[in-house]
Motif scaffolding. Sequence first.
Motif, short mmCIF file in Angstrom:
data_model
loop_
_atom_site.label_atom_id
_atom_site.label_comp_id
_atom_site.label_asym_id
_atom_site.label_seq_id
_atom_site.Cartn_x
_atom_site.Cartn_y
_atom_site.Cartn_z
N LYS A 47 -32.96 11.81 -18.60
CA LYS A 47 -33.46 10.89 -19.62
C LYS A 47 -34.62 10.11 -19.04
CE LYS A 47 -29.00 10.03 -21.82
NZ LYS A 47 -27.89 9.08 -21.79
N GLN A 48 -35.30 9.35 -19.91
CA GLN A 48 -36.34 8.44 -19.46
C GLN A 48 -35.66 7.24 -18.79
OE1 GLN A 48 -39.73 8.76 -19.63
NE2 GLN A 48 -39.81 6.82 -18.51
N GLY A 49 -36.10 6.89 -17.58
CA GLY A 49 -35.50 5.75 -16.88
C GLY A 49 -36.02 4.42 -17.37
N ALA A 50 -35.69 3.34 -16.63
CA ALA A 50 -36.11 2.00 -17.03
C ALA A 50 -37.61 1.83 -16.88
CB ALA A 50 -35.37 0.95 -16.20
N GLY A 51 -38.20 2.54 -15.92
CA GLY A 51 -39.65 2.49 -15.73
C GLY A 51 -40.25 3.84 -16.05
N LYS A 52 -41.19 4.30 -15.19
CA LYS A 52 -41.84 5.59 -15.45
C LYS A 52 -40.96 6.75 -15.01
CE LYS A 52 -46.65 4.14 -15.13
NZ LYS A 52 -47.33 3.51 -14.00
N GLY A 53 -40.03 6.48 -14.13
CA GLY A 53 -39.22 7.55 -13.55
C GLY A 53 -38.16 8.11 -14.49
N GLN A 54 -37.41 9.09 -13.92
CA GLN A 54 -36.37 9.74 -14.71
C GLN A 54 -35.00 9.16 -14.37
OE1 GLN A 54 -37.16 13.64 -13.07
NE2 GLN A 54 -37.64 14.42 -15.13
N LEU A 55 -34.09 9.29 -15.35
CA LEU A 55 -32.70 8.92 -15.13
C LEU A 55 -31.91 10.22 -15.17
CD1 LEU A 55 -30.67 6.58 -14.87
CD2 LEU A 55 -30.57 6.50 -17.35
N VAL A 56 -31.31 10.60 -14.05
CA VAL A 56 -30.57 11.86 -13.98
C VAL A 56 -29.07 11.55 -13.96
CG1 VAL A 56 -30.06 13.84 -12.50
CG2 VAL A 56 -32.42 13.09 -12.81
N ILE A 57 -28.36 12.07 -14.96
CA ILE A 57 -26.94 11.74 -15.06
C ILE A 57 -26.10 12.99 -14.85
CG2 ILE A 57 -25.14 10.83 -16.58
CD1 ILE A 57 -27.44 9.32 -18.02
N GLY A 58 -25.17 12.90 -13.90
CA GLY A 58 -24.29 14.03 -13.63
C GLY A 58 -23.00 13.91 -14.40
N ASN A 59 -22.05 14.76 -14.03
CA ASN A 59 -20.73 14.65 -14.63
C ASN A 59 -19.75 14.55 -13.46
OD1 ASN A 59 -18.67 14.57 -16.41
ND2 ASN A 59 -18.55 16.80 -16.69
N GLY A 60 -20.01 13.54 -12.61
CA GLY A 60 -19.29 13.46 -11.34
C GLY A 60 -18.08 12.56 -11.37
N MET A 61 -17.53 12.28 -12.55
CA MET A 61 -16.37 11.39 -12.54
C MET A 61 -15.13 12.14 -12.06
SD MET A 61 -15.00 10.80 -16.40
CE MET A 61 -16.53 10.87 -17.31
N VAL A 62 -14.28 11.43 -11.35
CA VAL A 62 -13.05 12.02 -10.85
C VAL A 62 -11.90 11.14 -11.32
CG1 VAL A 62 -11.77 12.72 -8.80
CG2 VAL A 62 -14.26 12.77 -8.77
N LEU A 63 -10.88 11.74 -11.92
CA LEU A 63 -9.66 11.00 -12.21
C LEU A 63 -8.59 11.58 -11.30
CD1 LEU A 63 -9.38 10.52 -16.09
CD2 LEU A 63 -10.17 8.93 -14.37
N ALA A 64 -8.03 10.73 -10.43
CA ALA A 64 -7.04 11.25 -9.49
C ALA A 64 -5.71 10.58 -9.72
CB ALA A 64 -7.51 11.00 -8.06
N ASP A 65 -4.64 11.33 -9.59
CA ASP A 65 -3.30 10.74 -9.68
C ASP A 65 -2.49 11.15 -8.46
OD1 ASP A 65 -2.68 13.35 -10.21
OD2 ASP A 65 -2.37 13.06 -12.36
N LYS A 66 -1.22 10.85 -8.52
CA LYS A 66 -0.29 11.14 -7.43
C LYS A 66 -0.47 12.55 -6.85
CE LYS A 66 4.18 9.72 -7.95
NZ LYS A 66 5.52 9.77 -8.51
N ASP A 67 -0.72 13.52 -7.74
CA ASP A 67 -0.73 14.92 -7.30
C ASP A 67 -1.99 15.34 -6.57
OD1 ASP A 67 1.76 15.21 -8.49
OD2 ASP A 67 0.83 15.61 -10.45
N ASN A 68 -3.14 14.74 -6.93
CA ASN A 68 -4.36 15.29 -6.35
C ASN A 68 -5.22 14.29 -5.59
OD1 ASN A 68 -5.26 13.85 -8.52
ND2 ASN A 68 -6.74 15.37 -9.20
N TYR A 69 -4.75 13.03 -5.41
CA TYR A 69 -5.64 12.06 -4.74
C TYR A 69 -5.90 12.44 -3.29
CZ TYR A 69 -1.88 9.70 -2.13
OH TYR A 69 -0.87 9.41 -1.26
N LYS A 70 -5.00 13.23 -2.69
CA LYS A 70 -5.16 13.55 -1.26
C LYS A 70 -6.39 14.40 -0.99
CE LYS A 70 -0.50 12.79 0.42
NZ LYS A 70 0.37 12.70 -0.77
N GLU A 71 -6.95 15.02 -2.06
CA GLU A 71 -8.17 15.79 -1.88
C GLU A 71 -9.38 14.89 -1.63
OE1 GLU A 71 -8.56 18.12 -5.45
OE2 GLU A 71 -6.43 18.66 -5.33
N TYR A 72 -9.23 13.60 -1.95
CA TYR A 72 -10.39 12.70 -1.88
C TYR A 72 -10.14 11.52 -0.97
CZ TYR A 72 -11.30 15.10 -6.29
OH TYR A 72 -11.50 16.03 -7.26
N LEU A 73 -9.45 11.69 0.14
CA LEU A 73 -9.12 10.50 0.93
C LEU A 73 -10.34 9.84 1.56
CD1 LEU A 73 -5.65 11.07 2.52
CD2 LEU A 73 -6.35 9.57 0.66
N PHE A 74 -10.71 8.69 1.05
CA PHE A 74 -11.74 7.85 1.67
C PHE A 74 -11.53 6.42 1.27
CE2 PHE A 74 -13.57 9.08 -2.38
CZ PHE A 74 -14.16 7.92 -2.85
#
Lengths: 336, 354
Positions: free
Chosen positions: A309-336
């Motif tokens: 998309k068009q950013g706040a200035g002249k640049g671009q706004l690039v949006i990914g789909n990087g959201m992660v929802l983790a619960d009891k079963d899979n949080y261990k894949e993302y330990l940080f």
Amino acid sequence: MKKLSVHIGLVTALMVSAVAFAPEAALAQEKSITTVVKISGIPWFDRMKTGVEKFANENPDMAITQVGPATADSAQQLQIVQDLVAKGTDALAVVPMDPSILEGIFKRAMDRGTIVVTHEADNQKNTMVDVEAFDNDAYGAALNERLAECMGGKGKWTTFVGSLGSRTHMQWVGAGEENAKSKHADMELVDPNNESFDDANATYEKAKEILRKHPDIKGFQTSAGNDVLGVGRAIEEAGLTGKVCLVGTGLPNPSAAYLDSGAITAIGFWDPQKAGMAMNAVAKLLLEGKSVEDGMDLGVPGYEKVSVKQGAGKGQLVIGNGMVLADKDNYKEYLF
Amino acid sequence: MTTLHDDMDLKTAASQAAPARRPAATDLLQRRPELASLFLLVAICIAVAVVNPAFLQASSLVDMGRASVVTGLFALGVFAILAAGGIDVSFTAIAALTMYSLTLMVLTVAPWMPMSLILVLSIVSGAILGAINGLLVYGLGVPSLIVTIGTQYLFRGILLAFIGTVWLMELPPQMVAFGKASLFDFETANGAIITLPVYFLVFPAAAILTWLLFQRTLMGRAIFATGGNAEVAARLGYDQRLVHVFVFAYAGALAGLAGIVHVSANRMANPFDLVGSEIPVIAAVVLGGARITGGTGSVFGTVVGVLLITVVNNVLVLVGIPSTWQRVVVGSFILLAAAFFVTRQRQFHSESIK
């Protein structure tokens, strides 16, 4: 041990940068990308560093490093960026502490041909590309959908934000509210937008008060990183684990105990490792004279089909789909 | 000469007559200003109970009690410093530095350390940091506000730069046990369990100790004398250096203890915690009747002030004040009480000048 490994990491980074800067003069064609984070040494940006290092391994022909101030201080970050521009870094990938403070130096950097990429700063005017992990509205709705699933689509629920002035937090709970209203008519929002100030203890007290006022409450949707810890502790101590649902933004490591006990239903976040890689991938594209196109694959999980998309200035706004929802079963894949 | 005497007699007669004309209640408030805060506290509790009867549960009382501990410990320290005519804004940084370093030390080098020793160490290291404040204030002769703003940054800087910035989520087991140990607990109708933790006792214990300090020891008298008029106190032979170092070390000791209680209760050590919560603590002490210019105040008043701040902060959701308005309400309460105290002091001054 953890501390030790951080130290080793720092030392390695120093050595890597020393090695990286030395041959820079000799091999003038070697391009450099430097990632500048808000604070170095905290779990979030240590995780980002693993992404930057991964990207560096994949691109051995480039000098890729991560630096950041020791404390959350926008003036120190500005100082670091100024030094890097003066040294002639080819590309900067910055997570601004305060976007407005960096506007001036970013403009000067771009004027002299430095590539500038930012993250978590969709209001930054002087940037070529701002990379965001996800669309805030989609994220808020996703958190709420997970909460609704746990609540069985009915019952009283409430929301927490870091502060009423926090734009992204208000966007998340706003989208959550919208989601509940349109899809789950039996969910009743009570006393919304409680301020937590990202303080686990204050959140705990407030959650206790809400549990007292609404003994029949079924769900909490929270926003700041420490909120899940405060509300989780209130739920656990009240013996309501499994009876009350809690979905909010949180980090896997600190939340682990509460996820295991069931006091936290699920946590949402974006992976700073992937965000760091995505920023560097964009910087590399720009260094090669290419540009980011709508629907492009950055070669990073969660950023396979970015929207531009068009950013706040002249640049671009690039949006990914990087959201992660983790619960009891899979949080261990993302330990940080 | 006679006329002058007559004049003085008249004046004396007038000033003696004045209190008699005032109702007894005003007179009482003159002497015990904290009673106004106590009255306000009771009034708020009644009002909240009327608006939402859910307030009238044993669990409310227990929650308030637990929530008041850390603020209470801080406030007792600030009270001692205000009494000596100083001010301290570094106590949260002392607490943060002490709690985080000590937790880290127990985790990494001394997991065998018993809880009692951890508590003693927190008090000692807090006192040492506080004593630095006292030495600087006395030695430099600079207002304590400036000195403690400086040390707040310094202590916090040391913590974040040299000790660590990572949340400690896994506390030593003895600290977890201390935070979880309950004095008594009971179950409510909806199956929730309410616990009054043992660490709650730290607050009344510290209050009694502070009361004894001010009522029964020479140091207590020296502190009030210094707060009333430092020069006169010095001429009376009270060692000013000792008084300064003592009050700041005392406040530091309480802050160190508060830090460890905070960590144990919270079951995590976050180095970014606590700093920033100075203002409500100072407000609590002033609401308790201590004058910001020193020389007055009482431990009882400080405890009332702490309870007032805790209650106001913990019933806003219960009475249904939307979160956008909560700060407005808290601010108004503080202004209201402050206005009352200022008026009272002005009256008091004009009385005594007469």
